[in-house]
Design an enzyme around this catalytic site. Structure first.
Site, PDB file in Angstrom:
ATOM      1  CG  HIS A   1      -2.060   3.748   3.443  1.00  0.00           C
ATOM      2  ND1 HIS A   1      -3.417   3.486   3.425  1.00  0.00           N
ATOM      3  CD2 HIS A   1      -1.448   2.539   3.396  1.00  0.00           C
ATOM      4  CE1 HIS A   1      -3.620   2.180   3.367  1.00  0.00           C
ATOM      5  NE2 HIS A   1      -2.433   1.590   3.358  1.00  0.00           N
TER       6      HIS A   1
ATOM      7  CB  SER B   1      -0.935   0.006   1.210  1.00  0.00           C
ATOM      8  OG  SER B   1      -1.761  -1.125   1.205  1.00  0.00           O
TER       9      SER B   1
END
Length: 303
Positions: free
Chosen positions: A254, A208
């Site tokens: 993230h 991610s």
């Protein structure tokens, strides 16, 4: 024959004034245009524009003959960021997906013993059959290997779909080497921020961080092409909402990947041509310096 100083002459012999703000098409100098070929960067009018996977090409580049204008980019067709044109513009994306899927199969086959050894972990904790050491104990490789591991079928499904949708256009616009630099630097930045902020004994894994880096670079690409930013912004907002509301998501990875990807993507796509390579890879090197600095700082705090 030289053109008159005030602009090219029309059929009636009168001078046609040109705007100082917009260049003329390289094939039709009397037609002002704000569009340039995404390979050789020569100005092209609507009649000369050829649709491409990223932006528009001039007729010469579309035929594969390259441009003849000034500058090195006009001699040999290049990507929007100055990289080499590849026969398969999604090859690296396919290989990255393949590596992620292969390692996920290894996780399923070997089990937690494999995952515990390579996932992101700040400091050692006790786990069967013995203690598992982390980055603080010198296992810096976890910053990298965690980018290729996943925790469930849904986890890898969403990440690989995102990698396919975002990675293909970016690989075509940047070229393979620059695309790989973006991917790995973004993923490492996400791991480093996770190591710095998250609880030291909180394991995390997934691609991610690198994929959010692709989000940031996609925004830079859309801006570079003067396209509509709203779809990208909407998709990014949706993903950020999930990041901060869905349980068991390492939001630090993230955010770290997103910031690094946006910075690298902007440098890749907006660097001046005369210093393009220096600016592009210099930005990647700067991100890696920050990664090392954050890792050293957190290690000093934990030891």
């Amino acid at each position: 024959m030289d053109q008159p100083p005030n602009g090219p002459q029309g059929p009636d012999g009168q001078t046609t004034p040109t705007s100082p703000s917009l260049p003329g098409c390289y094939r039709h100098p009397d037609r002002e245009t704000g569009i340039r070929c995404t390979r050789c960067e020569r100005p092209i009018c609507p009649e000369c524009m050829v649709n491409a996977s990223v932006g528009f090409h001039c007729p010469d580049c579309a035929r594969g003959t390259g441009g003849t204008g000034p500058g090195p980019a006009a001699v040999r067709p290049r990507t929007l960021a100055g990289g080499s044109i590849a026969a398969d513009p999604r090859l690296v994306t396919k290989l990255l997906i393949g590596v992620n899927l292969a390692l996920f199969l290894v996780q399923l086959s070997v089990g937690d013993r494999f995952t515990n050894q390579f996932q992101m972990l700040g400091r050692a904790y006790v786990s069967f059959p013995g203690p598992v050491e982390g980055v603080a104990e010198g296992q810096w490789y976890r910053l990298l290997t965690a980018m290729f591991l996943h925790g469930s079928y849904m986890h890898i499904l969403f990440n690989m779909l995102s990698l396919w949708w975002l990675g293909g256009p970016l690989e075509g616009a940047l070229g393979r080497a620059r695309y790989l630099a973006l991917y790995f630097c973004s993923g490492l930045a996400g791991s480093a921020l996770s190591y710095l902020i998250a609880e030291p004994n909180q394991p995390s894994l997934g691609a991610s961080g690198a994929i959010f880096g692709l989000f940031g670079a996609t925004a830079a690409l859309v801006r570079r092409l003067n396209a509509d930013m709203r779809p990208v912004v909407a998709l990014l907002v949706i993903n950020l909402v999930f990041t901060f509301t869905w349980p068991d998501i390492a939001w630090q990875a993230h955010i770290g990947g997103l910031v690094a990807g946006a910075a690298i993507g902007y440098a890749m796509l907006h660097a001046p041509r005369e210093r393009r390579t220096l600016v592009q890879y210099g930005t990647c090197a700067l991100v890696l310096v920050v990664v090392v600095g954050l890792t050293l700082l957190r290690t000093a705090q934990l030891t």
